[in-house]
Design a protein around this motif. Structure first.
Motif, mmCIF file in Angstrom:
data_model
loop_
_atom_site.group_PDB
_atom_site.id
_atom_site.type_symbol
_atom_site.label_atom_id
_atom_site.label_comp_id
_atom_site.label_asym_id
_atom_site.label_seq_id
_atom_site.Cartn_x
_atom_site.Cartn_y
_atom_site.Cartn_z
ATOM 1 N N TRP A 1 0.826 -1.200 0.000
ATOM 2 C CA TRP A 1 0.000 0.000 0.000
ATOM 3 C C TRP A 1 0.861 1.250 0.000
ATOM 4 N N ASP A 2 0.295 2.315 -0.528
ATOM 5 C CA ASP A 2 0.982 3.599 -0.626
ATOM 6 C C ASP A 2 -0.080 4.681 -0.504
ATOM 7 N N GLN A 3 0.336 5.930 -0.498
ATOM 8 C CA GLN A 3 -0.648 6.998 -0.402
ATOM 9 C C GLN A 3 -0.166 8.260 -1.109
ATOM 10 N N SER A 4 -1.129 9.048 -1.555
ATOM 11 C CA SER A 4 -0.892 10.377 -2.094
ATOM 12 C C SER A 4 -1.745 11.345 -1.282
ATOM 13 N N VAL B 1 -10.441 13.214 3.962
ATOM 14 C CA VAL B 1 -9.752 14.480 4.210
ATOM 15 C C VAL B 1 -8.493 14.500 3.356
ATOM 16 N N GLU B 2 -8.512 15.245 2.270
ATOM 17 C CA GLU B 2 -7.368 15.298 1.362
ATOM 18 C C GLU B 2 -6.179 15.995 2.028
ATOM 19 N N GLY B 3 -4.982 15.530 1.658
ATOM 20 C CA GLY B 3 -3.764 16.166 2.146
ATOM 21 C C GLY B 3 -3.310 15.683 3.510
ATOM 22 N N LYS B 4 -4.112 14.880 4.184
ATOM 23 C CA LYS B 4 -3.742 14.383 5.506
ATOM 24 C C LYS B 4 -2.986 13.067 5.364
ATOM 25 N N LYS B 5 -1.737 13.045 5.821
ATOM 26 C CA LYS B 5 -0.909 11.848 5.699
ATOM 27 C C LYS B 5 -1.268 10.845 6.780
#
Length: 230
Positions: free
Chosen positions: A78-81, A156-160
């Motif tokens: 898994w990964d994330q943007s 919530v976009e932008g939240k790591k």
């Protein structure tokens, strides 16, 4: 007629699970977890062989279709943007499956992938207790060669995300806290870690218990076999 060996191993596993609930000594916890892993692996192999053996396999039909053996998928990354948490699930031959046989059920904090009839088996990949909520309507999947890519849209976009699930984060936080306390008091850090995992196992749900047992067993196997570490 059920395989007698499978019945015996199932009873053995149930008894070990009962014993595990009572254990407190680190060495005993270690030994029982390893034995549980061995029995679970043997059970899985026996069940697969029983399904594959033409002499023992019976045709079971539901709406005139043959019931297939269901396998849990464990090979994934898994990964994330900023916008998505992305899962890459390896499954040989999935590109030959029809679209309707590759179904992902999205919920605010869980993902369930089911793939029907690939290499005469059904396959399942499931993640519960996601660290943050996802946008169900904007999440989707893509079928690729020998893999499925799942794109879970972050609510919530932008939240790591520091971890994939709240269970993993809870374990990491407890480990850090107890390790710091043990170092401050000159206690054995390994004993502290075992106590943490025992506490979480005792109070956790079935998914938490499965994750802890898997992580603990793999850690012990690597410590005994340095060549497995990379």
């Amino acid at each position: 007629m059920a395989n007698p060996k499978i019945q015996e191993l199932t009873l053995d596993l149930a008894e070990l699970n009962q014993m595990f609930e009572q254990l407190k000594r680190p060495r005993n916890i270690d030994a029982i977890l390893l034995q549980k892993k061995r029995i679970e692996t043997e059970l899985s192999n026996l069940r697969a062989q029983s399904q594959a053996n033409p002499e023992t396999q019976k045709v079971r039909t539901v709406n005139s279709e043959v019931k297939r053996y269901e396998c849990d998928i464990s090979n994934y990354a898994w990964d994330q943007s900023d916008k998505f948490v992305k899962f890459f699930i390896a499954l040989d031959g999935v590109q030959d499956a029809s679209e309707e046989n590759v179904v992902v059920t999205f919920k605010p904090q869980s993902i369930l992938l089911k793939v029907a009839n690939v290499q005469n088996k059904d396959h399942k990949f499931e993640v519960n207790n996601l660290l943050q909520e996802i946008d169900v309507e904007k999440s989707y999947r893509k079928i690729k060669t020998n893999s499925v890519a799942i794109y879970a849209k972050k609510a919530v976009e932008g939240k790591k995300w520091s971890h994939l699930t709240s269970t993993e984060k809870k374990l990491a936080d407890m480990k850090k806290s107890d390790m710091e306390n043990d170092l401050a008091s000159d206690k054995d850090p390994n004993a502290g870690l075992m106590n943490i995992m025992k506490k979480m196992y005792d109070s956790g749900d079935s998914e938490t218990k499965r994750m802890i047992a898997k992580a603990w067993t793999e850690g012990q196997e690597k410590s005994r076999n340095p060549e497995l570490q990379f």
